[in-house]
Design a protein around this motif. Structure first.
Motif, PDB file in Angstrom:
ATOM      1  N   ARG A   4      26.805 -15.979  13.269  1.00 55.92           N
ATOM      2  CA  ARG A   4      25.557 -15.374  12.802  1.00 55.92           C
ATOM      3  C   ARG A   4      25.142 -14.203  13.676  1.00 55.92           C
ATOM      4  NH1 ARG A   4      23.381 -20.612  13.337  1.00 55.92           N
ATOM      5  NH2 ARG A   4      23.833 -21.175  15.448  1.00 55.92           N
ATOM      6  N   TYR A   6      26.809 -14.307   8.235  1.00 59.99           N
ATOM      7  CA  TYR A   6      27.559 -13.162   7.745  1.00 59.99           C
ATOM      8  C   TYR A   6      27.802 -13.192   6.240  1.00 59.99           C
ATOM      9  CZ  TYR A   6      28.354 -12.101  12.632  1.00 59.99           C
ATOM     10  OH  TYR A   6      28.168 -11.800  13.954  1.00 59.99           O
ATOM     11  N   ARG A   7      27.891 -14.366   5.646  1.00 56.14           N
ATOM     12  CA  ARG A   7      28.165 -14.429   4.203  1.00 56.14           C
ATOM     13  C   ARG A   7      26.989 -13.908   3.371  1.00 56.14           C
ATOM     14  NH1 ARG A   7      27.735 -19.895   5.555  1.00 56.14           N
ATOM     15  NH2 ARG A   7      25.786 -20.817   4.840  1.00 56.14           N
ATOM     16  N   ASP A   8      25.792 -13.778   3.958  1.00 55.55           N
ATOM     17  CA  ASP A   8      24.630 -13.257   3.237  1.00 55.55           C
ATOM     18  C   ASP A   8      24.547 -11.729   3.247  1.00 55.55           C
ATOM     19  OD1 ASP A   8      23.782 -15.773   2.564  1.00 55.55           O
ATOM     20  OD2 ASP A   8      22.325 -15.932   4.189  1.00 55.55           O
ATOM     21  N   ILE A   9      25.371 -11.075   4.040  1.00 51.49           N
ATOM     22  CA  ILE A   9      25.340  -9.615   4.141  1.00 51.49           C
ATOM     23  C   ILE A   9      26.212  -9.027   3.035  1.00 51.49           C
ATOM     24  CG2 ILE A   9      25.832  -7.628   5.605  1.00 51.49           C
ATOM     25  CD1 ILE A   9      25.442  -9.504   8.026  1.00 51.49           C
ATOM     26  N   THR A  10      25.630  -8.126   2.231  1.00 52.42           N
ATOM     27  CA  THR A  10      26.380  -7.530   1.120  1.00 52.42           C
ATOM     28  C   THR A  10      26.756  -6.072   1.362  1.00 52.42           C
ATOM     29  OG1 THR A  10      24.333  -6.961  -0.029  1.00 52.42           O
ATOM     30  CG2 THR A  10      25.339  -9.077  -0.580  1.00 52.42           C
ATOM     31  N   MET A  49      21.199  -3.570   6.988  1.00 50.39           N
ATOM     32  CA  MET A  49      22.037  -4.521   6.258  1.00 50.39           C
ATOM     33  C   MET A  49      21.303  -4.988   5.019  1.00 50.39           C
ATOM     34  SD  MET A  49      23.351  -6.805   9.383  1.00 50.39           S
ATOM     35  CE  MET A  49      24.055  -6.043  10.808  1.00 50.39           C
ATOM     36  N   GLN A  91      33.523  -9.804  10.570  1.00 50.01           N
ATOM     37  CA  GLN A  91      33.032 -11.134  10.201  1.00 50.01           C
ATOM     38  C   GLN A  91      32.511 -11.212   8.762  1.00 50.01           C
ATOM     39  OE1 GLN A  91      33.298 -13.808  12.323  1.00 50.01           O
ATOM     40  NE2 GLN A  91      34.422 -12.352  13.581  1.00 50.01           N
ATOM     41  N   VAL A  92      32.123 -10.086   8.165  1.00 48.76           N
ATOM     42  CA  VAL A  92      31.572 -10.106   6.812  1.00 48.76           C
ATOM     43  C   VAL A  92      32.693 -10.224   5.791  1.00 48.76           C
ATOM     44  CG1 VAL A  92      29.523  -8.788   7.478  1.00 48.76           C
ATOM     45  CG2 VAL A  92      31.527  -7.575   6.620  1.00 48.76           C
ATOM     46  N   SER A  93      32.319 -10.406   4.539  1.00 46.56           N
ATOM     47  CA  SER A  93      33.311 -10.570   3.474  1.00 46.56           C
ATOM     48  C   SER A  93      34.014  -9.250   3.160  1.00 46.56           C
ATOM     49  CB  SER A  93      32.634 -11.097   2.213  1.00 46.56           C
ATOM     50  OG  SER A  93      31.758 -10.116   1.693  1.00 46.56           O
ATOM     51  N   CYS A 134      31.883  -6.915   1.072  1.00 46.90           N
ATOM     52  CA  CYS A 134      30.900  -6.177   1.866  1.00 46.90           C
ATOM     53  C   CYS A 134      31.563  -4.984   2.549  1.00 46.90           C
ATOM     54  CB  CYS A 134      30.256  -7.096   2.901  1.00 46.90           C
ATOM     55  SG  CYS A 134      29.105  -6.258   3.997  1.00 46.90           S
ATOM     56  N   ARG A 135      32.761  -5.168   3.080  1.00 48.50           N
ATOM     57  CA  ARG A 135      33.470  -4.056   3.722  1.00 48.50           C
ATOM     58  C   ARG A 135      33.755  -2.935   2.713  1.00 48.50           C
ATOM     59  NH1 ARG A 135      35.712  -8.237   7.068  1.00 48.50           N
ATOM     60  NH2 ARG A 135      37.368  -8.728   5.593  1.00 48.50           N
TER      61      ARG A 135
END
Length: 191
Positions: free
Chosen positions: A110, A127-131, A148, A174-176, A179-180
């Motif tokens: 996190r 990190y999974r909540d960041i789009t 973010m 760390q993000v999906s 998102c990248r």
């Protein structure tokens, strides 16, 4: 008398099931004289599932801190120079209070931001909540700001992040993948 016997049986079954740590499910509804109750009986399948999940559940990896610290010191340079004027005292005091009370913490699970008056506000984002992530450099690249976008539509702003290139690359690792792609990610650090 039959109601008391049924009540006693239901209570005994519920206690037995909860003592065994099993999940319980409603079996039937008993009704006599306007008094209704549900007896709960442990299902053998649920007992087997609950014991399997306790045995097979691997422990999550420990939380590892990548970075922890205040905003970049460069945030206080311009307000310090402007202290020459009487009006510069207020921005300088605000910059110093951010240095004292704001803390960023980046871990493998996190992102935490402690801020506010006395450092009493805490925001944590997994990190999974960041789009999507947008950024801009500050003070010639020594620090940077990030905005973010979160999955619920909220936006989280990180101002004056020190060691920006390394911290940005770690957060983006760390993000999906989605998102990248949405952020047009390109690695910033040379390492």
């Amino acid at each position: 008398m039959a109601v008391l016997r049924n009540l006693a049986c239901a209570l005994a079954l519920a206690l037995t099931a909860s003592a065994a740590g099993a999940a319980v499910r409603p079996r039937s509804t008993l009704s006599r004289g306007g008094f209704a109750m549900r007896s709960r009986v442990a299902s053998p399948a649920l007992v087997a599932m609950s014991t399997k999940s306790k045995e097979a559940a691997p422990a999550p990896p420990p939380e590892v801190t990548f970075f922890e610290g205040p905003p970049s010191w460069t945030e206080a340079v311009v307000p310090a120079v402007s202290i020459i004027t009487v009006l510069g005292i207020v921005p300088f005091a605000a910059a110093i209070s951010r240095q004292v009370w704001t803390r960023y913490k980046i871990t493998n699970r996190r992102l935490s931001i402690q801020s506010g008056w006395g450092g009493n506000d805490l925001v944590e984002v997994v990190y999974r909540d960041i789009t999507k992530v947008n950024f801009i450099f500050r003070f010639g690249g020594l620090a940077g700001d990030m905005v973010m976008q979160l999955s619920d539509g909220a936006k989280l702003e990180i101002r004056s992040m020190p060691d920006f290139e390394k911290n940005y690359d770690y957060i983006m690792s760390q993000v999906s993948e989605a998102c990248r792609e949405a952020s047009n990610f390109k690695k910033l650090s040379k390492e």
